[in-house]
Design a protein around this motif. Sequence first.
Motif, PDB file in Angstrom:
ATOM      1  N   PRO A  46       0.819  -1.219   0.000  1.00  0.00           N
ATOM      2  CA  PRO A  46       0.000   0.000   0.000  1.00  0.00           C
ATOM      3  C   PRO A  46       0.846   1.259   0.000  1.00  0.00           C
ATOM      4  CG  PRO A  46       0.202  -0.833   2.222  1.00  0.00           C
ATOM      5  CD  PRO A  46       0.891  -1.837   1.317  1.00  0.00           C
ATOM      6  N   VAL A  47       0.212   2.339  -0.443  1.00  0.00           N
ATOM      7  CA  VAL A  47       0.799   3.664  -0.295  1.00  0.00           C
ATOM      8  C   VAL A  47       0.276   4.204   1.033  1.00  0.00           C
ATOM      9  CG1 VAL A  47       0.855   6.016  -1.202  1.00  0.00           C
ATOM     10  CG2 VAL A  47       0.964   4.072  -2.768  1.00  0.00           C
ATOM     11  N   VAL A  48       1.179   4.649   1.872  1.00  0.00           N
ATOM     12  CA  VAL A  48       0.795   5.148   3.185  1.00  0.00           C
ATOM     13  C   VAL A  48       1.121   6.634   3.264  1.00  0.00           C
ATOM     14  CG1 VAL A  48       1.188   4.967   5.671  1.00  0.00           C
ATOM     15  CG2 VAL A  48       1.103   2.891   4.279  1.00  0.00           C
ATOM     16  N   SER A  49       0.132   7.406   3.703  1.00  0.00           N
ATOM     17  CA  SER A  49       0.317   8.850   3.893  1.00  0.00           C
ATOM     18  C   SER A  49       0.746   9.116   5.326  1.00  0.00           C
ATOM     19  CB  SER A  49      -0.992   9.595   3.619  1.00  0.00           C
ATOM     20  OG  SER A  49      -1.363   9.445   2.273  1.00  0.00           O
ATOM     21  N   VAL A  50       1.691  10.037   5.467  1.00  0.00           N
ATOM     22  CA  VAL A  50       2.240  10.398   6.769  1.00  0.00           C
ATOM     23  C   VAL A  50       2.125  11.905   6.934  1.00  0.00           C
ATOM     24  CG1 VAL A  50       4.305  10.367   8.219  1.00  0.00           C
ATOM     25  CG2 VAL A  50       3.922   8.527   6.564  1.00  0.00           C
ATOM     26  N   ASN A  51       1.484  12.356   7.996  1.00  0.00           N
ATOM     27  CA  ASN A  51       1.396  13.786   8.279  1.00  0.00           C
ATOM     28  C   ASN A  51       2.718  14.261   8.868  1.00  0.00           C
ATOM     29  OD1 ASN A  51      -1.462  14.678   7.774  1.00  0.00           O
ATOM     30  ND2 ASN A  51      -1.806  12.867   9.024  1.00  0.00           N
ATOM     31  N   VAL A  52       3.214  15.353   8.330  1.00  0.00           N
ATOM     32  CA  VAL A  52       4.460  15.933   8.828  1.00  0.00           C
ATOM     33  C   VAL A  52       4.164  17.359   9.265  1.00  0.00           C
ATOM     34  CG1 VAL A  52       6.805  16.631   8.226  1.00  0.00           C
ATOM     35  CG2 VAL A  52       5.888  14.477   7.344  1.00  0.00           C
ATOM     36  N   PRO A  53       4.419  17.680  10.542  1.00  0.00           N
ATOM     37  CA  PRO A  53       4.187  19.047  11.016  1.00  0.00           C
ATOM     38  C   PRO A  53       5.122  20.038  10.315  1.00  0.00           C
ATOM     39  CG  PRO A  53       4.456  17.522  12.863  1.00  0.00           C
ATOM     40  CD  PRO A  53       4.853  16.782  11.616  1.00  0.00           C
ATOM     41  N   ALA A  54       4.615  21.229  10.044  1.00  0.00           N
ATOM     42  CA  ALA A  54       5.395  22.257   9.344  1.00  0.00           C
ATOM     43  C   ALA A  54       6.742  22.537  10.010  1.00  0.00           C
ATOM     44  CB  ALA A  54       4.582  23.539   9.206  1.00  0.00           C
ATOM     45  N   PRO A  55       6.821  22.677  11.346  1.00  0.00           N
ATOM     46  CA  PRO A  55       8.136  22.958  11.933  1.00  0.00           C
ATOM     47  C   PRO A  55       9.161  21.858  11.658  1.00  0.00           C
ATOM     48  CG  PRO A  55       6.396  23.338  13.550  1.00  0.00           C
ATOM     49  CD  PRO A  55       5.759  22.695  12.352  1.00  0.00           C
ATOM     50  N   VAL A  56       8.705  20.629  11.526  1.00  0.00           N
ATOM     51  CA  VAL A  56       9.613  19.525  11.218  1.00  0.00           C
ATOM     52  C   VAL A  56      10.033  19.605   9.749  1.00  0.00           C
ATOM     53  CG1 VAL A  56       9.831  17.010  11.068  1.00  0.00           C
ATOM     54  CG2 VAL A  56       8.622  18.052  13.012  1.00  0.00           C
ATOM     55  N   ALA A  57       9.076  19.851   8.871  1.00  0.00           N
ATOM     56  CA  ALA A  57       9.372  19.955   7.438  1.00  0.00           C
ATOM     57  C   ALA A  57      10.347  21.085   7.152  1.00  0.00           C
ATOM     58  CB  ALA A  57       8.079  20.154   6.646  1.00  0.00           C
ATOM     59  N   GLU A  58      10.308  22.140   7.955  1.00  0.00           N
ATOM     60  CA  GLU A  58      11.176  23.304   7.742  1.00  0.00           C
ATOM     61  C   GLU A  58      12.618  23.064   8.168  1.00  0.00           C
ATOM     62  OE1 GLU A  58       8.693  27.319   8.201  1.00  0.00           O
ATOM     63  OE2 GLU A  58       8.548  26.025   9.960  1.00  0.00           O
ATOM     64  N   GLU A  59      12.871  21.999   8.918  1.00  0.00           N
ATOM     65  CA  GLU A  59      14.238  21.746   9.376  1.00  0.00           C
ATOM     66  C   GLU A  59      15.125  21.400   8.185  1.00  0.00           C
ATOM     67  OE1 GLU A  59      14.586  19.112  12.677  1.00  0.00           O
ATOM     68  OE2 GLU A  59      13.203  20.295  13.901  1.00  0.00           O
ATOM     69  N   ALA A  60      16.304  21.955   8.168  1.00  0.00           N
ATOM     70  CA  ALA A  60      17.201  21.858   7.005  1.00  0.00           C
ATOM     71  C   ALA A  60      17.450  20.424   6.547  1.00  0.00           C
ATOM     72  CB  ALA A  60      18.523  22.545   7.319  1.00  0.00           C
ATOM     73  N   GLY A  61      17.691  19.512   7.439  1.00  0.00           N
ATOM     74  CA  GLY A  61      18.034  18.149   7.031  1.00  0.00           C
ATOM     75  C   GLY A  61      16.856  17.208   6.917  1.00  0.00           C
ATOM     76  N   PHE A  62      15.640  17.728   7.069  1.00  0.00           N
ATOM     77  CA  PHE A  62      14.487  16.837   7.103  1.00  0.00           C
ATOM     78  C   PHE A  62      14.341  15.951   5.867  1.00  0.00           C
ATOM     79  CE2 PHE A  62      10.083  16.084   5.815  1.00  0.00           C
ATOM     80  CZ  PHE A  62       9.756  15.114   6.750  1.00  0.00           C
ATOM     81  N   PRO A  63      14.348  16.498   4.640  1.00  0.00           N
ATOM     82  CA  PRO A  63      14.132  15.623   3.479  1.00  0.00           C
ATOM     83  C   PRO A  63      15.146  14.474   3.399  1.00  0.00           C
ATOM     84  CG  PRO A  63      13.906  17.894   2.820  1.00  0.00           C
ATOM     85  CD  PRO A  63      14.456  17.889   4.230  1.00  0.00           C
ATOM     86  N   SER A  64      16.421  14.757   3.661  1.00  0.00           N
ATOM     87  CA  SER A  64      17.430  13.698   3.550  1.00  0.00           C
ATOM     88  C   SER A  64      17.313  12.688   4.691  1.00  0.00           C
ATOM     89  CB  SER A  64      18.839  14.284   3.466  1.00  0.00           C
ATOM     90  OG  SER A  64      19.078  15.132   4.552  1.00  0.00           O
ATOM     91  N   THR A  65      16.996  13.142   5.893  1.00  0.00           N
ATOM     92  CA  THR A  65      16.817  12.225   7.026  1.00  0.00           C
ATOM     93  C   THR A  65      15.610  11.325   6.788  1.00  0.00           C
ATOM     94  OG1 THR A  65      17.775  13.822   8.562  1.00  0.00           O
ATOM     95  CG2 THR A  65      16.423  12.083   9.522  1.00  0.00           C
ATOM     96  N   PHE A  66      14.521  11.907   6.332  1.00  0.00           N
ATOM     97  CA  PHE A  66      13.291  11.163   6.049  1.00  0.00           C
ATOM     98  C   PHE A  66      13.559  10.104   4.982  1.00  0.00           C
ATOM     99  CE2 PHE A  66       9.015  10.572   4.332  1.00  0.00           C
ATOM    100  CZ  PHE A  66       8.211  10.618   5.475  1.00  0.00           C
ATOM    101  N   ALA A  67      14.203  10.515   3.888  1.00  0.00           N
ATOM    102  CA  ALA A  67      14.499   9.599   2.787  1.00  0.00           C
ATOM    103  C   ALA A  67      15.444   8.485   3.224  1.00  0.00           C
ATOM    104  CB  ALA A  67      15.089  10.370   1.605  1.00  0.00           C
ATOM    105  N   ALA A  68      16.435   8.814   4.032  1.00  0.00           N
ATOM    106  CA  ALA A  68      17.392   7.800   4.493  1.00  0.00           C
ATOM    107  C   ALA A  68      16.701   6.734   5.346  1.00  0.00           C
ATOM    108  CB  ALA A  68      18.521   8.463   5.280  1.00  0.00           C
ATOM    109  N   LYS A  69      15.784   7.146   6.201  1.00  0.00           N
ATOM    110  CA  LYS A  69      15.046   6.183   7.022  1.00  0.00           C
ATOM    111  C   LYS A  69      14.224   5.243   6.149  1.00  0.00           C
ATOM    112  CE  LYS A  69      14.362   8.127  11.575  1.00  0.00           C
ATOM    113  NZ  LYS A  69      14.699   6.885  12.266  1.00  0.00           N
ATOM    114  N   VAL A  70      13.573   5.783   5.151  1.00  0.00           N
ATOM    115  CA  VAL A  70      12.731   4.973   4.271  1.00  0.00           C
ATOM    116  C   VAL A  70      13.598   3.989   3.476  1.00  0.00           C
ATOM    117  CG1 VAL A  70      11.159   5.041   2.298  1.00  0.00           C
ATOM    118  CG2 VAL A  70      10.877   6.667   4.186  1.00  0.00           C
ATOM    119  N   ARG A  71      14.674   4.482   2.903  1.00  0.00           N
ATOM    120  CA  ARG A  71      15.571   3.615   2.118  1.00  0.00           C
ATOM    121  C   ARG A  71      16.174   2.513   2.985  1.00  0.00           C
ATOM    122  NH1 ARG A  71      17.142   8.458  -0.316  1.00  0.00           N
ATOM    123  NH2 ARG A  71      18.929   8.591   1.046  1.00  0.00           N
TER     124      ARG A  71
END
Length: 178
Positions: free
Chosen positions: A76-101
């Motif tokens: 399945p495709v699972v949707s995850v809510n991400v709070p704006a203050p977390v999304a705004e953190e500089a390393g968020f996209p790479s940290t998020f992607a690394a966990k998933v990978r």
Amino acid sequence: PGKLSPVYQPKFDSSTGEIVGGEALMRIKTSDGTLLPPFEHLERVTGEGRLAAETLAFLDLILADMKMFRAAGHFPVVSVNVPAPVAEEAGFPSTFAAKVRACGISPSQITVELTESALPKELAVLVEVLTRLRMAGFGLALDDFGTGMANFDLLRTLPFHELKIDRSLAQAAEHDAL
């Protein structure tokens, strides 16, 4: 006061009626098994400066569930809510992607949801974060559209692939004249 627990709200394909995924909703499970909504918990961890860590801990639970789903033959495709203050953190996209990978889950199986009324205030930061997530292969959804200040110019600028219209907007459209 409790333990994080994902609860999944199913998403259906309107043409087939099949469940195609779900939205992971954060709940707090008390010692007696009661599930509580996240509001007070998130307010507390925000005040303690642990919102990002709690969001990523919740992602870990979702990824563990997704591995279990995959073992049972479901993808399945699972949707995850991400709070704006977390999304705004500089390393968020790479940290998020690394966990998933690291879990062997394809980013295409994850949709990151941001709530319209809580979008990051800096447009440049928002565009950068969303673009990096899309480039990594994640889906992006704008949740509760109609409750904030987003407009169609903003929607054209941002790489959302899913728009979740707020119930209040849909109900108003039914009764409002054009």
